[in-house]
Design an enzyme around this catalytic site. Structure first.
Site, short mmCIF file in Angstrom:
data_model
loop_
_atom_site.label_atom_id
_atom_site.label_comp_id
_atom_site.label_asym_id
_atom_site.label_seq_id
_atom_site.Cartn_x
_atom_site.Cartn_y
_atom_site.Cartn_z
N SER A 66 0.85 -1.19 0.00
CA SER A 66 0.00 0.00 0.00
C SER A 66 0.88 1.24 0.00
O SER A 66 1.84 1.34 0.78
CB SER A 66 -0.90 0.01 1.24
OG SER A 66 -1.48 1.29 1.44
N LYS A 67 0.58 2.19 -0.89
CA LYS A 67 1.35 3.43 -0.94
C LYS A 67 1.26 4.19 0.38
O LYS A 67 2.17 4.91 0.75
CB LYS A 67 0.84 4.31 -2.09
CG LYS A 67 1.08 3.73 -3.47
CD LYS A 67 0.52 4.64 -4.55
CE LYS A 67 0.70 4.04 -5.93
NZ LYS A 67 0.13 4.91 -7.00
N ARG A 68 0.14 4.04 1.06
CA ARG A 68 -0.04 4.76 2.32
C ARG A 68 0.72 4.10 3.47
O ARG A 68 1.16 4.78 4.39
CB ARG A 68 -1.53 4.83 2.67
CG ARG A 68 -2.36 5.64 1.68
CD ARG A 68 -3.82 5.66 2.09
NE ARG A 68 -4.64 6.44 1.15
CZ ARG A 68 -5.95 6.59 1.27
NH1 ARG A 68 -6.59 6.00 2.28
NH2 ARG A 68 -6.63 7.29 0.38
N ARG A 69 0.84 2.78 3.40
CA ARG A 69 1.41 2.04 4.52
C ARG A 69 2.86 1.63 4.31
O ARG A 69 3.65 1.55 5.26
CB ARG A 69 0.55 0.80 4.77
CG ARG A 69 0.94 -0.02 6.00
CD ARG A 69 0.09 -1.28 6.12
NE ARG A 69 0.31 -2.21 5.02
CZ ARG A 69 -0.60 -2.54 4.14
NH1 ARG A 69 -1.81 -2.01 4.19
NH2 ARG A 69 -0.34 -3.41 3.16
N ASP A 70 3.24 1.36 3.06
CA ASP A 70 4.55 0.77 2.78
C ASP A 70 5.41 1.69 1.91
O ASP A 70 4.88 2.41 1.06
CB ASP A 70 4.37 -0.56 2.05
CG ASP A 70 3.46 -1.52 2.78
OD1 ASP A 70 3.80 -1.88 3.91
OD2 ASP A 70 2.41 -1.89 2.22
#
Length: 469
Positions: free
Chosen positions: A239-243
């Site tokens: 995920s772009k938001r998480r990783d």
């Protein structure tokens, strides 16, 4: 035998994703091993999201990784006439047709089919309507067979395919005249004589429709190889938001390009139990037969381990060049290479996982003596009144040390420690705080040697003047 030709076709809508970078790496390695040609194609038909800035970021990311190409970059935005001509040929031969159904009309019909428990494919309302070019706003659809299968033997996933009737007549040109990704990509692959399409497994379901396009265009399809997707260490989709998912992120975090390439090639591919691969070894050993089908895990811990290996293996002059930008960022000022810095870098090789980590540990040498800040916890723990006189005595003893090397410095320590009846640990830690501002550094004798005689004396003098106790 036809020479191998592969391609990497990123969309310039942001940074270079590690998934895209690994796809480029697999294409590059496969092509280099077989002596073929590697083509770079920019799929920028998304006019709203594609930017030249993003394209530049993608190219820079590839160059940093050492992935070079033989032809290109070609831009789809500059090849519109080629796609338009292909679509017109398909219409003229009855293999495609104009469709006036609006998205709103199609959605109503789709919802009705789904509500009745069916599976939607285009219902063919315009298939035999014979609409001409003057019909008004229209899309163009490819006419698919109503019977038979579109099968292929994937070089990773094996026999794959789909019934043609399950796909339906899909759009190949939008009502605004722009070609769909499927049409443009297939036309380009034909025109560029691509022999092997190596891409992410998320495109596996697109391939039967692409086969229909090749047949409609009277072209032999290439071989397909769909590589597994990358997931996080926890098995979840990235995920772009998480990783962290961009190559630029890892570069800014202080990872070496050799480590990134080594890490990426091992996500979904293996060669026995080998973990460390140079670029030359990747070119020599990479084989699609060893690509796994299961999603590959992007384990940050493994990347740290691999990067530490490459930091230890890098030639001294190259490591200095790579470190300097990070050290300057940490110090907040330009940093010039020096013998002392080179010595410190050698001391830090074994204990640094990234260049950012190494820069943080070397920062004390890069800042001016008067700007060195002290860690309050280190001061409270190690800068004791009982050890202060010994530090002053060591300052005086070090003034006459010859030569200025770890061995001679150790002898001065031993003389002061014995005279003061003090354990070496408390004295070494107090001196470490004075020299580095912290309680952590390489061996104290080696650290003093790297800092140099004059700067060591100045830092000891300043600590005695400003630190409490």
């Amino acid at each position: 035998m036809q020479p191998v030709r592969t391609r990497f076709a990123p969309s310039p809508t942001g940074f270079l994703h590690i998934g895209g970078a690994r796809t480029a790496l697999f294409n590059w390695a496969f092509t280099r091993r077989l002596g073929g040609r590697f083509v770079l194609r920019i799929e920028d038909t998304d006019r709203e999201r594609s930017t030249r800035e993003s394209e530049a970021a993608v190219l820079e990311g590839l160059r940093w990784l050492g992935i070079d190409w033989d032809e290109g970059p070609f831009r789809q935005s500059e090849r519109g006439e080629l796609y338009a001509a292909a679509i017109e040929r398909l219409i003229e031969r009855g293999r495609a047709y104009r469709c006036v159904c609006t998205p709103e009309e199609i959605e109503v019909r789709r919802e009705a089919v789904v509500a009745a428990g069916g599976k939607w494919t285009y219902d063919g309302r315009c298939r035999d309507a014979g609409h001409g070019p003057s019909v008004g706003p229209h899309a163009v659809r490819l006419r698919l067979p109503t019977e038979g299968r579109l099968d292929f033997d994937d070089l990773v996933f094996g026999p794959s395919g789909q019934e043609a009737r399950e796909i339906g007549d899909m759009v190949i040109r939008r009502s605004d005249g722009s070609p769909l990704y499927h049409l443009a990509g297939v036309v380009d692959d034909i025109e560029m004589r691509i022999t092997h399409v190596i891409r992410g497994a998320d495109h596996l379901n697109n391939t039967p429709f692409h086969l229909a396009l090749y047949r409609a265009l009277d072209a032999a399809p290439p071989r397909f190889a769909h590589v597994p997707l990358i997931v996080g260490a926890d098995g979840r989709k990235l995920s772009k938001r998480r990783d962290p998912v961009s190559v630029q992120h890892f570069r800014a975090a202080g990872y070496l390009p050799e480590a990134m390439v080594n890490w990426l090639v091992r996500i979904g591919w293996s060669h026995g139990d080998q973990e460390i691969f140079s670029g030359d070894e990747i070119r020599e050993l990479f084989d699609l037969a060893a690509v796994h089908r299961a999603p590959g895990k992007a384990d940050p811990g493994k990347l740290d381990w691999i990067d530490q290996h490459w930091i230890k293996a890098l030639p001294a002059d190259r490591l200095m060049r790579e470190l300097l930008p990070f050290l300057e960022a940490a110090a907040g000022a330009p940093v010039a290479p020096s013998a002392g810095l080179a010595a410190l870098i050698e001391l830090l090789r074994e204990r640094s996982r990234t260049l950012v980590e190494m820069a943080a540990r070397a920062r004390f040498l890069a800042v001016p003596d008067e700007s060195l800040d002290y860690d309050p916890k280190a001061v409270a723990k190690h800068w004791k009144p009982a050890v202060r006189p010994a530090v002053a005595a060591l300052r005086d003893a070090l003034a006459g040390v010859e030569p200025w090397d770890p061995g001679a410095i150790e002898r001065a320590f031993e003389a002061v420690r014995a005279e003061r009846e003090l354990a070496v640990g408390p004295l070494a830690q107090a001196v470490r705080v004075a020299l580095t501002g912290s309680a952590a550094s390489p061996g104290i004798y080696e650290t003093l040697a790297a800092v140099g005689r004059e700067r060591s004396a100045a830092r000891l003098e300043r600590a005695l003047a400003v630190l409490p106790g």
